[in-house]
Structure formats: C-alpha cells, structure tokens
Design a protein around this motif. Structure first.
Motif, PDB file in Angstrom:
ATOM      1  N   VAL A 295     -47.446  27.275  12.415  1.00  0.00           N
ATOM      2  CA  VAL A 295     -47.380  25.811  12.528  1.00  0.00           C
ATOM      3  C   VAL A 295     -46.525  25.418  13.734  1.00  0.00           C
ATOM      4  N   GLN A 296     -45.421  26.117  13.930  1.00  0.00           N
ATOM      5  CA  GLN A 296     -44.560  25.850  15.070  1.00  0.00           C
ATOM      6  C   GLN A 296     -45.307  26.047  16.391  1.00  0.00           C
ATOM      7  N   MET A 297     -46.154  27.072  16.448  1.00  0.00           N
ATOM      8  CA  MET A 297     -46.921  27.322  17.670  1.00  0.00           C
ATOM      9  C   MET A 297     -47.932  26.210  17.922  1.00  0.00           C
ATOM     10  N   LEU A 298     -48.572  25.719  16.865  1.00  0.00           N
ATOM     11  CA  LEU A 298     -49.517  24.605  17.008  1.00  0.00           C
ATOM     12  C   LEU A 298     -48.803  23.352  17.509  1.00  0.00           C
ATOM     13  N   ILE A 299     -47.617  23.113  16.952  1.00  0.00           N
ATOM     14  CA  ILE A 299     -46.829  21.957  17.382  1.00  0.00           C
ATOM     15  C   ILE A 299     -46.422  22.109  18.841  1.00  0.00           C
ATOM     16  N   PHE A 300     -46.042  23.322  19.232  1.00  0.00           N
ATOM     17  CA  PHE A 300     -45.671  23.581  20.629  1.00  0.00           C
ATOM     18  C   PHE A 300     -46.827  23.256  21.568  1.00  0.00           C
ATOM     19  N   VAL A 301     -48.020  23.727  21.225  1.00  0.00           N
ATOM     20  CA  VAL A 301     -49.195  23.479  22.078  1.00  0.00           C
ATOM     21  C   VAL A 301     -49.493  21.990  22.150  1.00  0.00           C
ATOM     22  N   ALA A 302     -49.426  21.293  21.000  1.00  0.00           N
ATOM     23  CA  ALA A 302     -49.702  19.854  20.977  1.00  0.00           C
ATOM     24  C   ALA A 302     -48.691  19.084  21.822  1.00  0.00           C
ATOM     25  N   PHE A 303     -47.408  19.414  21.677  1.00  0.00           N
ATOM     26  CA  PHE A 303     -46.368  18.737  22.448  1.00  0.00           C
ATOM     27  C   PHE A 303     -46.501  19.034  23.944  1.00  0.00           C
ATOM     28  N   LEU A 304     -46.823  20.275  24.282  1.00  0.00           N
ATOM     29  CA  LEU A 304     -46.982  20.636  25.687  1.00  0.00           C
ATOM     30  C   LEU A 304     -48.136  19.868  26.319  1.00  0.00           C
ATOM     31  N   VAL A 305     -49.260  19.787  25.604  1.00  0.00           N
ATOM     32  CA  VAL A 305     -50.422  19.047  26.120  1.00  0.00           C
ATOM     33  C   VAL A 305     -50.073  17.574  26.302  1.00  0.00           C
TER      34      VAL A 305
ATOM     35  N   TYR B 236     -47.135  16.221  26.744  1.00  0.00           N
ATOM     36  CA  TYR B 236     -46.167  16.066  27.833  1.00  0.00           C
ATOM     37  C   TYR B 236     -46.862  16.141  29.195  1.00  0.00           C
ATOM     38  N   LEU B 237     -47.751  17.116  29.367  1.00  0.00           N
ATOM     39  CA  LEU B 237     -48.458  17.267  30.636  1.00  0.00           C
ATOM     40  C   LEU B 237     -49.383  16.077  30.903  1.00  0.00           C
ATOM     41  N   VAL B 238     -50.055  15.590  29.856  1.00  0.00           N
ATOM     42  CA  VAL B 238     -50.921  14.414  30.010  1.00  0.00           C
ATOM     43  C   VAL B 238     -50.092  13.190  30.373  1.00  0.00           C
ATOM     44  N   SER B 239     -48.926  13.060  29.729  1.00  0.00           N
ATOM     45  CA  SER B 239     -48.037  11.934  30.024  1.00  0.00           C
ATOM     46  C   SER B 239     -47.578  11.961  31.472  1.00  0.00           C
ATOM     47  N   ILE B 240     -47.130  13.125  31.934  1.00  0.00           N
ATOM     48  CA  ILE B 240     -46.651  13.239  33.309  1.00  0.00           C
ATOM     49  C   ILE B 240     -47.768  12.953  34.307  1.00  0.00           C
ATOM     50  N   SER B 241     -48.936  13.551  34.059  1.00  0.00           N
ATOM     51  CA  SER B 241     -50.056  13.356  35.000  1.00  0.00           C
ATOM     52  C   SER B 241     -50.577  11.917  34.954  1.00  0.00           C
ATOM     53  N   GLY B 242     -50.649  11.324  33.771  1.00  0.00           N
ATOM     54  CA  GLY B 242     -51.148   9.951  33.644  1.00  0.00           C
ATOM     55  C   GLY B 242     -50.229   8.940  34.293  1.00  0.00           C
ATOM     56  N   ASN B 243     -48.954   9.011  33.961  1.00  0.00           N
ATOM     57  CA  ASN B 243     -48.001   8.066  34.546  1.00  0.00           C
ATOM     58  C   ASN B 243     -47.802   8.334  36.038  1.00  0.00           C
TER      59      ASN B 243
ATOM     60  N   CYS C  46     -39.528  10.014  33.589  1.00  0.00           N
ATOM     61  CA  CYS C  46     -38.134  10.449  33.425  1.00  0.00           C
ATOM     62  C   CYS C  46     -37.755  10.503  31.950  1.00  0.00           C
ATOM     63  N   TYR C  47     -38.204   9.514  31.201  1.00  0.00           N
ATOM     64  CA  TYR C  47     -37.914   9.427  29.760  1.00  0.00           C
ATOM     65  C   TYR C  47     -38.481  10.632  29.019  1.00  0.00           C
ATOM     66  N   SER C  48     -39.743  10.951  29.294  1.00  0.00           N
ATOM     67  CA  SER C  48     -40.378  12.109  28.647  1.00  0.00           C
ATOM     68  C   SER C  48     -39.673  13.405  29.031  1.00  0.00           C
ATOM     69  N   SER C  49     -39.286  13.510  30.302  1.00  0.00           N
ATOM     70  CA  SER C  49     -38.663  14.743  30.785  1.00  0.00           C
ATOM     71  C   SER C  49     -37.244  14.929  30.254  1.00  0.00           C
ATOM     72  N   THR C  50     -36.638  13.876  29.749  1.00  0.00           N
ATOM     73  CA  THR C  50     -35.329  13.996  29.115  1.00  0.00           C
ATOM     74  C   THR C  50     -35.429  14.715  27.779  1.00  0.00           C
ATOM     75  N   ILE C  51     -36.548  14.524  27.088  1.00  0.00           N
ATOM     76  CA  ILE C  51     -36.697  15.045  25.728  1.00  0.00           C
ATOM     77  C   ILE C  51     -37.575  16.300  25.674  1.00  0.00           C
TER      78      ILE C  51
ATOM     79  N   LEU D 281     -39.599  21.538  23.568  1.00  0.00           N
ATOM     80  CA  LEU D 281     -40.559  22.641  23.641  1.00  0.00           C
ATOM     81  C   LEU D 281     -39.857  23.984  23.480  1.00  0.00           C
ATOM     82  N   ALA D 282     -38.693  24.116  24.099  1.00  0.00           N
ATOM     83  CA  ALA D 282     -37.933  25.371  23.972  1.00  0.00           C
ATOM     84  C   ALA D 282     -37.473  25.595  22.541  1.00  0.00           C
ATOM     85  N   SER D 283     -37.027  24.535  21.869  1.00  0.00           N
ATOM     86  CA  SER D 283     -36.549  24.692  20.494  1.00  0.00           C
ATOM     87  C   SER D 283     -37.686  24.951  19.518  1.00  0.00           C
ATOM     88  N   VAL D 284     -38.858  24.365  19.774  1.00  0.00           N
ATOM     89  CA  VAL D 284     -40.012  24.630  18.903  1.00  0.00           C
ATOM     90  C   VAL D 284     -40.474  26.074  19.069  1.00  0.00           C
ATOM     91  N   LEU D 285     -40.425  26.557  20.307  1.00  0.00           N
ATOM     92  CA  LEU D 285     -40.872  27.925  20.574  1.00  0.00           C
ATOM     93  C   LEU D 285     -39.894  28.963  20.021  1.00  0.00           C
TER      94      LEU D 285
END
Length: 312
Positions: free
Chosen positions: A23-33, A35-42, A72-77, A82-86
């Motif tokens: 479950v932790q790995m699924l959450i990691f993948v979801a959060f990573l996706v 985050y990347l979509v947020s960075i690329s979209g904004n 910047c807000y997303s990159s603060t969190i 992601l490291a703690s979930v992994l």
C-alpha cells in the motif's frame, strides 16, 4: 529554544499511511505522479503566460504568480513526503528542519490564499469598472499587490514558527501527519500551548476568514454586474473568467477551514491526514487543469506554443 530542547538529538518521524509495504508503494507512486503533474502543469502555465505577449495582462500576471507559488508550495512538502512513504524508518527530520518546513508551508500557503483575494479584486475591477480597468490596475499596483501577499505571508509565518519552536520538545516522537504542520507539531510539545493555539487562530482568521469575506463581497458585486450584461455571450465570457477562480477558492479555503478554523480540541489526525492530502497534492494538480479548461485565451496560447514547438 528553551532549556529542554536538545536540537542536535531530537528528530521527528512521520506517521506512515499504512503498515503494508504494498500500500505504501502505491501511495508513493500516486504522490510522485501528482507531484510531477503539478510541477509540469503549473510550470507550463507560467511559461506560456511569460512567452505570449497577448497574455501580459494583470489577470494572467496574477495567474502566473499563483502557479509559481504552487510549484514552491508543492516542493516544500512533496520531496520529504515521498522519502518518508518510501522508507519511514530512514526519513527522519531534525527540529530545525521541521521548523524550516513549517515556515515555508505557512509562508507559501498564506501568500497563496492572500493572492487569491487579490485575483478576486482584479476580476471585480475588470467586470464592474471595465472602462477604468487599465487605470486602476496599473502594473505598479499589480507588482505591489503580489509582493504584498508575499510579505504578509512571510511575517505571519515567521511569527508563528518562531513562537511554536520556542516550545520545549523533550524527546524524539512521531508526527501524526506526513509533514510538519502546526497542530500536530504543537501537540508534541511538553508544555501548555494555549497561547500558541490562540496565535494560530489569529493567523488563520487573517489568512482564511478575512480574505474569503473580501472575495465573497467582490463576487456579490461581480454577479450583480454580470446579470446586467444584456448579451448571453457577454455574460458567458464574464462568468467563465470568474468560475475557474471561484472553484480554486472553494477548494483552497474549504480545505484550510476544515483544519485551521476548527477548535484544536476537535482536531482529528485521521481527518487532518485526508484533508492535507487534498490541499498539498490534489489541489496543486487541479489548479492548472481548472484554469486551462475554463479559459479560452490560455488554451489557445497553449495550442500556439505547442504548434511552434512541433514546427521548430
């Protein structure tokens, strides 16, 4: 820090979402996706507005500023989450590190909320006083309003963070969230926190309630002005420029109010976990989608930029 703090020895760790590694790995993948979509979209919104001269207007200036804040807000969190979930055991955060993350979270989150109120004022002037819009919303005023939101957010964040981290923290503990938020960290202190809770309420009222009331008042006048427009096309165009902003406002202020405007005695770590995921991961993903889908000028500029890129 007061006497009982041992800055070099105290570390916090974040509560895992699940005890199951799968479950932790699924959450990691979801959060990573997300985050990347947020960075690329904004990032795309900021670049499109910067590269298209037709979008160099106050409304798009504030939108580009909001997109930059979201990055910047997303990159603060996100990175530490992601490291703690992994690997929850290895992802420890020191007391100063926790303070730094809390400061930037409050700073950028507060500036975000205040900037949304500034954007509502911009729409109010554009729709209610269209003939005076250029005069009232000068570039000098736009820059001052954007910088003002940052300065106010900085002051509020600095005061609250310094106040909280003057509390004594006696030992390493688990934070009941996936980042250093105010209420979960405050609960780890081995001292009375009523002054700090009162200060948090004042900050929350300043960042959430007052700007939201100003936004609501602006939209009362905006809706009255829209209803006076005779053509259906004119009403639709005016409403479409406001609907995306209003959607983002409801998401941002709704989530913030559920956490920070409720009595601290009723704070639930489980509810805090869910709501925090919405406004730290989901909302930054939705914001560029909401603005791009509801804004024809931005969509057309995106298409032109993509065509130039493909043809180059």
């Amino acid at each position: 820090m007061e006497g009982t703090n041992q800055t070099g020895m105290i570390h916090f760790h974040f509560r895992p979402f699940s005890k199951l590694p799968e479950v932790q790995m699924l959450i990691f993948v979801a959060f990573l996706v997300m985050y990347l979509v947020s960075i690329s979209g904004n990032g795309s919104i900021s670049l499109i507005i910067w590269s298209n001269h037709s979008l160099h207007t106050p409304m798009y200036f504030f939108l580009a500023s909001l997109a930059a804040l979201e990055i910047c807000y997303s990159s603060t969190i996100a990175p530490l989450t992601l490291a703690s979930v992994l690997s929850a055991e290895r992802a420890l955060i020191s007391l100063p590190g926790c303070g730094a993350q809390m400061f930037f979270f409050i700073f950028l989150g507060s500036a975000d909320c205040i900037l949304l109120a500034v954007m509502a004022y911009d729409r109010f002037v554009a729709i209610c006083h269209p003939l005076r819009y250029t005069l009232m919303m000068s570039w000098r005023l736009c820059v001052q309003l954007a910088l003002g939101s940052l300065v106010l957010g900085f002051i509020l964040a600095m005061q609250l963070t310094v106040l909280i981290f003057r509390l004594p923290f006696c030992r390493s503990q688990e934070i009941s969230l996936f980042y250093c938020d105010v209420l979960p960290v405050m609960r780890l202190a081995c001292a009375d926190t009523w002054v700090h809770e009162a200060t948090l309420l004042v900050v929350s009222l300043t960042v959430l309630t007052i700007p939201f009331l100003l936004i609501a008042l602006s939209y009362v006048f905006i809706m009255a002005a829209i209803l006076k427009i005779r053509s259906a096309e004119g009403r639709h165009k005016a409403f479409s420029t406001c609907s995306s902003h209003l959607t983002v406002v409801l998401l941002q202020y709704g989530c913030g109010s559920l956490i920070y405007l409720c009595p601290s005695s009723r704070y639930s770590p489980e509810r805090g976990q869910v709501v925090s995921v919405v406004y730290t991961f989901i909302t930054p993903v939705l914001n560029p989608l909401i603005y791009s889908m509801r804004n024809r000028e931005l969509t057309d500029a995106l298409k032109r930029t993509m065509m130039r890129f493909l043809l180059s």
